[in-house]
Design a protein around this motif. Sequence first.
Motif, PDB file in Angstrom:
ATOM      1  N   MET A 218      96.814  61.174  13.883  1.00  0.00           N
ATOM      2  CA  MET A 218      96.003  61.280  12.674  1.00  0.00           C
ATOM      3  C   MET A 218      96.761  60.707  11.490  1.00  0.00           C
ATOM      4  SD  MET A 218      93.009  62.242  12.151  1.00  0.00           S
ATOM      5  CE  MET A 218      92.578  63.099  10.667  1.00  0.00           C
ATOM      6  N   ILE A 248      87.650  62.884   7.101  1.00  0.00           N
ATOM      7  CA  ILE A 248      88.510  63.899   7.694  1.00  0.00           C
ATOM      8  C   ILE A 248      87.684  64.965   8.382  1.00  0.00           C
ATOM      9  CG2 ILE A 248      90.012  65.812   7.072  1.00  0.00           C
ATOM     10  CD1 ILE A 248      91.213  63.813   5.035  1.00  0.00           C
ATOM     11  N   LEU A 252      88.087  65.778  12.240  1.00  0.00           N
ATOM     12  CA  LEU A 252      88.547  67.115  12.619  1.00  0.00           C
ATOM     13  C   LEU A 252      87.564  67.788  13.560  1.00  0.00           C
ATOM     14  CD1 LEU A 252      90.184  68.776   9.503  1.00  0.00           C
ATOM     15  CD2 LEU A 252      91.245  67.775  11.499  1.00  0.00           C
ATOM     16  N   MET A 256      88.702  69.134  17.121  1.00  0.00           N
ATOM     17  CA  MET A 256      88.524  70.551  17.456  1.00  0.00           C
ATOM     18  C   MET A 256      87.694  70.704  18.730  1.00  0.00           C
ATOM     19  SD  MET A 256      90.081  72.579  15.548  1.00  0.00           S
ATOM     20  CE  MET A 256      91.294  72.070  14.375  1.00  0.00           C
TER      21      MET A 256
ATOM     22  N   LEU B 122      96.238  72.482  10.304  1.00  0.00           N
ATOM     23  CA  LEU B 122      95.209  71.668   9.669  1.00  0.00           C
ATOM     24  C   LEU B 122      95.817  70.754   8.623  1.00  0.00           C
ATOM     25  CD1 LEU B 122      92.014  73.796   9.052  1.00  0.00           C
ATOM     26  CD2 LEU B 122      92.279  71.711  10.377  1.00  0.00           C
ATOM     27  N   MET B 125      97.199  67.653   9.770  1.00  0.00           N
ATOM     28  CA  MET B 125      96.300  66.610  10.249  1.00  0.00           C
ATOM     29  C   MET B 125      95.755  65.752   9.113  1.00  0.00           C
ATOM     30  SD  MET B 125      94.054  68.138  13.287  1.00  0.00           S
ATOM     31  CE  MET B 125      94.739  69.120  14.583  1.00  0.00           C
TER      32      MET B 125
END
Lengths: 283, 283
Positions: A218, A248, A252, A256, B122, B125
């Motif tokens: 990332m 983002i 994400l 996830m 988080l 990332m």
Amino acid sequence: MHKLDKTNQSSAYKFLVPFLIAFLLVNLFPYLTSFYVSFQYWSLYTPFIGENIEFVKAENYLLIYDERGFFASLLNVLLFLVFSVFIIHSLALLFAKLISISAKKTQGIILIAFIVPFVVNTNATNVGLIEMGLFIFYDPINDGVILKSISESISISYQFVGFFTLIYYMVLKSVPKNIIEAAQLDGASIARVFLSIELPHLKRMIVMMLVLSMIMMMQSARGFVDIINVFFRVGDMGLASAFSWTFIFLVLVFIMTVLLILKYRLLKSRLVKYKRVNKKEVL
Amino acid sequence: MNIFDNALFQKSIYAFLKYGVLAFLILFAMTTIFPFVYSIVLSTHDQEGISSLGVSMGLGIDLVENYNELLQRTAFWTGITNSAIIAILGTVISIFFCSMCGYSLAVYKFKGRNVIFGIMLLSMMIPPVLSLIPYFLIVDMLGLMNTHFAVWVPFTIAPMGIFLVRQYVVASIPKDLLEAAKLDGAGEFRIYSTIVMPLLKPSLATLAIIQFVFLWNNFLQPLVILEGDKAVIITMIRSMQGTPDAPMGAIILGSFLSMLPLILVFVVSSKQMISGLTSGAVK
């Protein structure tokens, strides 16, 4: 026992004070600011004060969908994540196994050489290598987004393979010797030992390393930086922030989903066992 | 009968592995060291020599000339000193902070532990480009423009480092040891400083290397904040590349010299790093 727990709690927070302060200043405040800016019009070339900032509702978020590069770069980043993680882990597992069965004397030196690109990744070597990799595999005019992502992931994976090789190598070393010896006495080959004994032993580590590698990827995804640069040059920070947040969020969500699937697929048996033993135990 | 279990097949496999695999590994290992060797070769040539050199490894005679050119164009040693100050201070402090946080997250069970851990992952990332503008605003607001302090402080809390330490503590520090210390009357901080810290040495060595390299290579923040005789070496060399008649020999010599500290750190500590990772980071 209850009393001990309480002292535990307060000292835990004391240990975390530096992190919390840094988190507020370095992460939370900047991110909140950029979230606030994403609903405003603000040019980078004017000071960040009242009269220069204009509230434009969700206009920035609507504008980015008209931006031609948005979906292309999103696809680029997602493909880049998938390819690079795949390349890194398959190669790292292979290398780790190969090193662990090669001559004992040279193992240390080879490992050291392997993590050089990860540790000494200066601009000088990196940029050169990445550009070189891009030129070998990718023709910017004719080739599409898929080839671009593949060539990017190859040249960036190169840096990280060594690190994960090292991790897998050390996990392979920690597999109990007597189990392997027993299997070998029963006539199991190297491939059989690897597939049926060592790989299951590595499973937990692989999931953890998948998380770690996704985080690293990332950070080094280039599709993201390329498009942000355009906004920076124009100086429209509202649009840039809105773009980054949407981007983002989508990436994400993707990560996830992948992680949840992995967690429940790969670690199901382990989770059930943990629940039986201790409900509070976490991954 | 499986072909993998055949004795002769196994023997020939072993013979192949012994030499073929070793050669393959060494070949890959060579590619990691090649850029450094090649940059030494390139730094001994003048402008025309570099463009006509191709991939030959012949040494040139213009090393001294390139060095003089480098000193003329940039305040090279000032840059190196600034980089060293930032990298060393940042690394030392971050070892302290990261180990505290990692230890706390690994050992204590307190409210919000999983939340903090999740937020940490988080925030790792989110690409750093996003927080650059707010970071600039904060530094400006605190009046820390053009100071080294503003460059290294934000990175003393590295989520990656905390993650590393936490993983190490979970895997290799027995809880009984901590409980024994507690029964003997040691305070929480004393347990951390006299019992846990020494045991953490291998993982802290790894952390130190990663942090040092990161701070040394860090490009974005110094570029935005530092200027003049406070600038770091990486931005100096980069700005040299931007000039129209960029002296390639001097640039390559400069980037090689700026890599030297990293290579030195790595060579000195690689054994420690690898043995640390192999000794017990995995359960």
